[in-house]
Write a protein that holds these residues in place. Structure first.
Motif, PDB file in Angstrom:
ATOM      1  N   TYR A 248       0.869  -1.280   0.134  1.00  0.00           N
ATOM      2  CA  TYR A 248       0.088   0.080   0.094  1.00  0.00           C
ATOM      3  C   TYR A 248       0.966   1.307   0.151  1.00  0.00           C
ATOM      4  CZ  TYR A 248      -3.732   2.887   1.287  1.00  0.00           C
ATOM      5  OH  TYR A 248      -5.137   3.911   1.447  1.00  0.00           O
ATOM      6  N   LEU A 249       1.836   1.233   0.750  1.00  0.00           N
ATOM      7  CA  LEU A 249       2.801   2.568   0.709  1.00  0.00           C
ATOM      8  C   LEU A 249       3.479   2.701  -0.493  1.00  0.00           C
ATOM      9  CD1 LEU A 249       4.208   4.733   2.634  1.00  0.00           C
ATOM     10  CD2 LEU A 249       5.801   2.741   3.018  1.00  0.00           C
ATOM     11  N   LEU A 250       4.238   1.569  -1.088  1.00  0.00           N
ATOM     12  CA  LEU A 250       4.756   1.849  -2.296  1.00  0.00           C
ATOM     13  C   LEU A 250       3.840   2.151  -3.744  1.00  0.00           C
ATOM     14  CD1 LEU A 250       6.883  -1.601  -2.325  1.00  0.00           C
ATOM     15  CD2 LEU A 250       7.733   0.898  -1.768  1.00  0.00           C
ATOM     16  N   VAL A 251       2.806   1.579  -3.539  1.00  0.00           N
ATOM     17  CA  VAL A 251       1.815   2.084  -4.623  1.00  0.00           C
ATOM     18  C   VAL A 251       1.158   3.421  -4.359  1.00  0.00           C
ATOM     19  CG1 VAL A 251      -0.535   1.598  -5.545  1.00  0.00           C
ATOM     20  CG2 VAL A 251       1.047  -0.240  -5.203  1.00  0.00           C
ATOM     21  N   SER A 252       0.929   3.807  -2.932  1.00  0.00           N
ATOM     22  CA  SER A 252       0.585   5.291  -2.900  1.00  0.00           C
ATOM     23  C   SER A 252       1.624   6.093  -3.249  1.00  0.00           C
ATOM     24  CB  SER A 252       0.168   5.101  -1.663  1.00  0.00           C
ATOM     25  OG  SER A 252      -0.991   4.655  -1.061  1.00  0.00           O
ATOM     26  N   LEU A 253       2.995   5.876  -2.992  1.00  0.00           N
ATOM     27  CA  LEU A 253       3.937   6.522  -3.191  1.00  0.00           C
ATOM     28  C   LEU A 253       4.090   6.888  -4.713  1.00  0.00           C
ATOM     29  CD1 LEU A 253       6.391   8.355  -2.469  1.00  0.00           C
ATOM     30  CD2 LEU A 253       7.792   6.225  -2.336  1.00  0.00           C
ATOM     31  N   LEU A 254       3.839   5.562  -5.450  1.00  0.00           N
ATOM     32  CA  LEU A 254       4.102   5.720  -6.898  1.00  0.00           C
ATOM     33  C   LEU A 254       2.972   6.636  -7.685  1.00  0.00           C
ATOM     34  CD1 LEU A 254       5.677   4.584  -9.439  1.00  0.00           C
ATOM     35  CD2 LEU A 254       4.115   2.727  -9.449  1.00  0.00           C
ATOM     36  N   PHE A 255       1.782   6.242  -7.140  1.00  0.00           N
ATOM     37  CA  PHE A 255       0.654   6.888  -7.573  1.00  0.00           C
ATOM     38  C   PHE A 255       0.741   8.503  -7.317  1.00  0.00           C
ATOM     39  CE2 PHE A 255      -4.048   8.209  -7.311  1.00  0.00           C
ATOM     40  CZ  PHE A 255      -4.287   8.068  -8.343  1.00  0.00           C
ATOM     41  N   TRP A 256       1.334   8.856  -6.136  1.00  0.00           N
ATOM     42  CA  TRP A 256       1.300  10.469  -6.069  1.00  0.00           C
ATOM     43  C   TRP A 256       2.371  10.991  -6.680  1.00  0.00           C
ATOM     44  CZ3 TRP A 256       5.673  12.645  -3.792  1.00  0.00           C
ATOM     45  CH2 TRP A 256       5.640  13.761  -3.300  1.00  0.00           C
ATOM     46  N   TYR A 257       3.399  10.365  -6.952  1.00  0.00           N
ATOM     47  CA  TYR A 257       4.740  10.927  -7.701  1.00  0.00           C
ATOM     48  C   TYR A 257       4.248  10.984  -9.149  1.00  0.00           C
ATOM     49  CZ  TYR A 257       9.161  11.982  -9.295  1.00  0.00           C
ATOM     50  OH  TYR A 257      10.253  12.482  -9.902  1.00  0.00           O
ATOM     51  N   ILE A 258       3.592  10.011  -9.741  1.00  0.00           N
ATOM     52  CA  ILE A 258       3.235  10.054 -11.262  1.00  0.00           C
ATOM     53  C   ILE A 258       2.367  11.244 -11.315  1.00  0.00           C
ATOM     54  CG2 ILE A 258       1.838   8.995 -13.026  1.00  0.00           C
ATOM     55  CD1 ILE A 258       2.740   6.275 -11.976  1.00  0.00           C
ATOM     56  N   GLY A 259       1.365  11.387 -10.454  1.00  0.00           N
ATOM     57  CA  GLY A 259       0.472  12.633 -10.599  1.00  0.00           C
ATOM     58  C   GLY A 259       1.009  13.918 -10.363  1.00  0.00           C
ATOM     59  N   ILE A 260       2.171  14.153  -9.834  1.00  0.00           N
ATOM     60  CA  ILE A 260       2.582  15.415  -9.444  1.00  0.00           C
ATOM     61  C   ILE A 260       3.834  15.927 -10.596  1.00  0.00           C
ATOM     62  CG2 ILE A 260       4.799  14.681  -8.072  1.00  0.00           C
ATOM     63  CD1 ILE A 260       3.905  17.064  -6.184  1.00  0.00           C
ATOM     64  N   VAL A 261       4.082  14.747 -11.468  1.00  0.00           N
ATOM     65  CA  VAL A 261       5.232  15.155 -12.289  1.00  0.00           C
ATOM     66  C   VAL A 261       4.774  16.191 -13.140  1.00  0.00           C
ATOM     67  CG1 VAL A 261       6.533  14.536 -14.462  1.00  0.00           C
ATOM     68  CG2 VAL A 261       6.312  13.012 -12.388  1.00  0.00           C
ATOM     69  N   PRO A 262       3.496  16.202 -13.875  1.00  0.00           N
ATOM     70  CA  PRO A 262       3.277  17.695 -14.666  1.00  0.00           C
ATOM     71  C   PRO A 262       3.562  19.031 -14.015  1.00  0.00           C
ATOM     72  CG  PRO A 262       1.942  15.854 -15.234  1.00  0.00           C
ATOM     73  CD  PRO A 262       2.616  15.420 -14.029  1.00  0.00           C
TER      74      PRO A 262
END
Length: 449
Positions: free
Chosen positions: A164-178
Motif C-alpha cells: 500500500y505504501l509503495l503503490v501510494s507513493l508511486l501514484f502520488w509521484y506520477i500525478g505530480i510530475v506535470p
C-alpha cells in the motif's frame, strides 16, 4: 466562435497554473509556516526521545502487560492506517469514475495518505522486542532457513502495508510530475529550476508524454483501489481470526474498511479547510467541494454506525455468555468511556451534516471532522482494551493503563505526520493544476457540442 471566446479559457488555464505554482515559489505566509514547522519539529524531537528510551529499556516502558499485550501502539497503528485510506479513495477511485471534483483535493489527500501510512508502519516495528530484525518478516532465502508463516495475518499485514505504501507513493509521484515541470518553468532561481527539473524527470508536455502519463496514472489507480479494501480487511483479521470475545466476528472486515474511510474523510475535510484558508485557495477549493466532503463523511459515518448496530445485534442474537459479558463491559464497565466516547464523537455531531448550510460552512465542517477523528481513536482503543483485559479466565484479568512513554510516543508520532506534510505544503504544488485544466477543457468541449 470569436477569438475572445477562445482566448478566455486559455487565460483561465494560465491563471490556474500561476496560482498553484506560486505557493512553492512564493509562499504567502512564511512566518506562519515557520511557526507551525517549529512546533512540528518539537513533536518530532519528542518522538526521537521516546524511541530512544524505548530501545534502551525495551517495551516494558509501555503499559503493555498480560493480558493486554496489545496496547496503545497497535490501536494507534490502526488509527493512522485508517486515516490514510481516504486519500486513495478520493484520488484513485474517483479518477477511475472520472469525477472531476476530486482534482482540487487529490494531491494533498495523497500526501496525507503517505505520511499516515508511514506513521502506521513505524508502530509495529517499534512494538517488536528487537525492531532491527523486522526484515525477518520478509520471505527471502536467509542462512537460518526461517520463513514467515504465510497463514498468519501478521505476515499478511507486512505485505499489505508495504504494498500500500509503495503503490501510494508511486501514484502520488506520477500525478505530480506535470506540476513539477510547470513549477520548474516558472522558477527564477537556478537551484529551484535544477531541483524541480530533476524531480520532473525531463517532462516537456509532449503528446507522447501525456499519453504515457495517462496510461501509467490510471493503471496505478486501478492497482491502488483494491488495496483500500485489502489492507484494512486483513488488519481486521488480526482480530477476527482469533477466539477473543468481542473480536471473533465476520462483520469486522467491512466494519474496519468503512471506519477507515470515515476517519480518513474527516481528516481530509480538516486539511482542505485549513489549506483553503491559509493559502487562499477559495476559487479552487470551493463550497461545493466542502459540501461533497460533508456528504461523503455523512455516508461513511452512517455505514460505520450500521457496523456498530450489527455488532451488538450479532452478540445478542448468538447469546454466547462470554460475548455478552464483553458487550456489557463495553457499555457499563471500566472502559465504557471509550465506547460512549466513540459513539458520541462519531455519530452525534455527524447528524448536523444532513443540513446543506452546515456542510458548506468551513468552521462547522472542521469541528465535525475533528470530532470524528477523536471518536475513531476512541473506537480503536475500545476494541483492543475491552476485549483483552477480561478474558475467559478470571485469573488472567488485569487492567491496562498507558504509560507516560506510550503517550509521548503518540505525541511524537504526530511530528512524523506534520513535518513531511508541512514540507510538502511549502515546497510542492498542493493541488493538481494539470487535472483541473483538463476538467475545464472537457467542460468547454461539452458546452461547444
Amino acid at each position: 466562435m470569436s477569438e475572445d471566446a477562445i482566448t478566455a479559457p486559455r487565460d483561465r488555464y494560465a491563471e490556474i497554473t500561476e496560482e498553484i505554482t506560486r505557493i512553492p515559489l512564493h509562499y504567502p505566509d512564511k512566518l506562519g509556516w515557520w511557526i507551525c514547522f517549529g512546533i512540528a519539529l518539537l513533536l518530532l524531537l519528542t518522538f526521537f526521545v521516546s524511541a530512544t528510551v524505548l530501545f534502551w529499556n525495551g517495551v516494558g516502558v509501555w503499559g503493555n502487560n498480560i493480558p493486554v499485550n496489545w496496547g496503545l501502539a497497535i490501536s494507534n497503528y490502526i488509527w493512522f492506517l485508517g486515516i490514510g485510506h481516504a486519500g486513495t479513495l478520493i484520488s484513485a477511485l474517483l479518477l477511475i469514475l472520472n469525477a472531476h471534483w476530486r482534482n482540487s483535493l487529490n494531491r494533498f489527500a495523497e500526501a496525507m495518505t503517505l505520511v499516515a501510512v508511514t506513521c502506521a508502519g513505524l508502530y509495529p516495528i517499534l512494538h517488536l522486542g528487537r525492531p532491527w530484525l523486522f526484515y525477518w518478516m520478509a520471505p527471502y532465502p536467509n542462512t537460518m532457513t526461517i520463513w514467515p508463516q504465510f497463514r498468519s495475518p501478521l505476515t499478511w499485514d507486512f505485505f499489505a502495508v508495504l504494498t500500500y505504501l509503495l503503490v501510494s507513493l508511486l501514484f502520488w509521484y506520477i500525478g505530480i510530475v506535470p506540476d513539477l515541470a510547470a513549477t520548474r518553468d516558472r522558477a527564477k532561481k537556478r537551484r529551484a529550476r535544477v531541483l524541480y527539473g530533476l524531480a520532473a524527470l525531463g517532462w516537456r508536455g509532449s503528446a507522447r508524454h501525456w499519453r504515457r502519463w495517462q496510461q501509467s496514472y490510471r493503471l496505478t489507480a486501478a492497482i491502488a483501489v483494491p488495496l483500500v479494501v485489502s489492507v484494512h480487511s486483513e488488519i481486521s483479521l488480526l482480530f477476527a481470526a482469533g477466539p477473543i470475545p468481542g473480536w471473533n466476528s465476520t462483520v469486522f472486515p467491512p466494519y474496519f474498511v468503512l471506519g477507515a474511510a470515515f476517519s480518513g474523510f474527516a481528516v481530509v475535510a480538516m486539511i482542505a479547510i485549513t489549506l483553503r484558508h491559509v493559502l487562499r485557495l477559495y476559487d479552487l477549493v470551493t463550497p461545493r467541494h466542502l459540501d461533497l466532503l460533508g456528504k461523503l463523511l455523512l455516508t461513511t459515518g452512517l455505514m460505520t454506525a450500521y457496523g456498530y448496530w450489527a455488532e451488538v445485534f450479532d452478540v445478542l442474537y448468538a447469546g454466547e455468555q462470554q460475548e455478552l459479558g464483553t458487550l456489557m463491559d463495553r457499555l457499563t464497565g471500566q472502559y465504557a468511556w471509550s465506547y460512549w466516547g466513540a459513539v458520541l464523537c462519531n455519530f452525534v455531531p455527524l447528524q448536523l451534516l444532513w443540513f446543506r448550510t452546515v456542510r458548506r460552512h468551513p468552521l462547522w465542517l472542521f469541528l465535525i471532522g475533528l470530532s470524528v477523528t477523536i471518536g475513531m481513536w476512541f473506537e480503536r482503543y475500545m476494541l483492543l482494551v475491552t476485549s483483552l483485559y477480561r478474558d475467559y479466565l478470571v485469573s488472567s484479568w488485569g487492567e491496562y493503563q498507558p504509560s507516560f512513554w506510550d503517550w509521548s510516543l503518540f505525541v511524537g508520532m504526530l511530528g512524523i505526520f506534520f513535518v513531511p506534510f508541512l514540507l510538502f505544503v511549502r515546497f510542492l504544488p498542493v493541488i493538481s493544476a494539470s487535472e483541473i485544466k483538463e476538467a475545464l477543457f472537457e467542460d468547454e468541449e461539452q458546452r461547444r457540442a
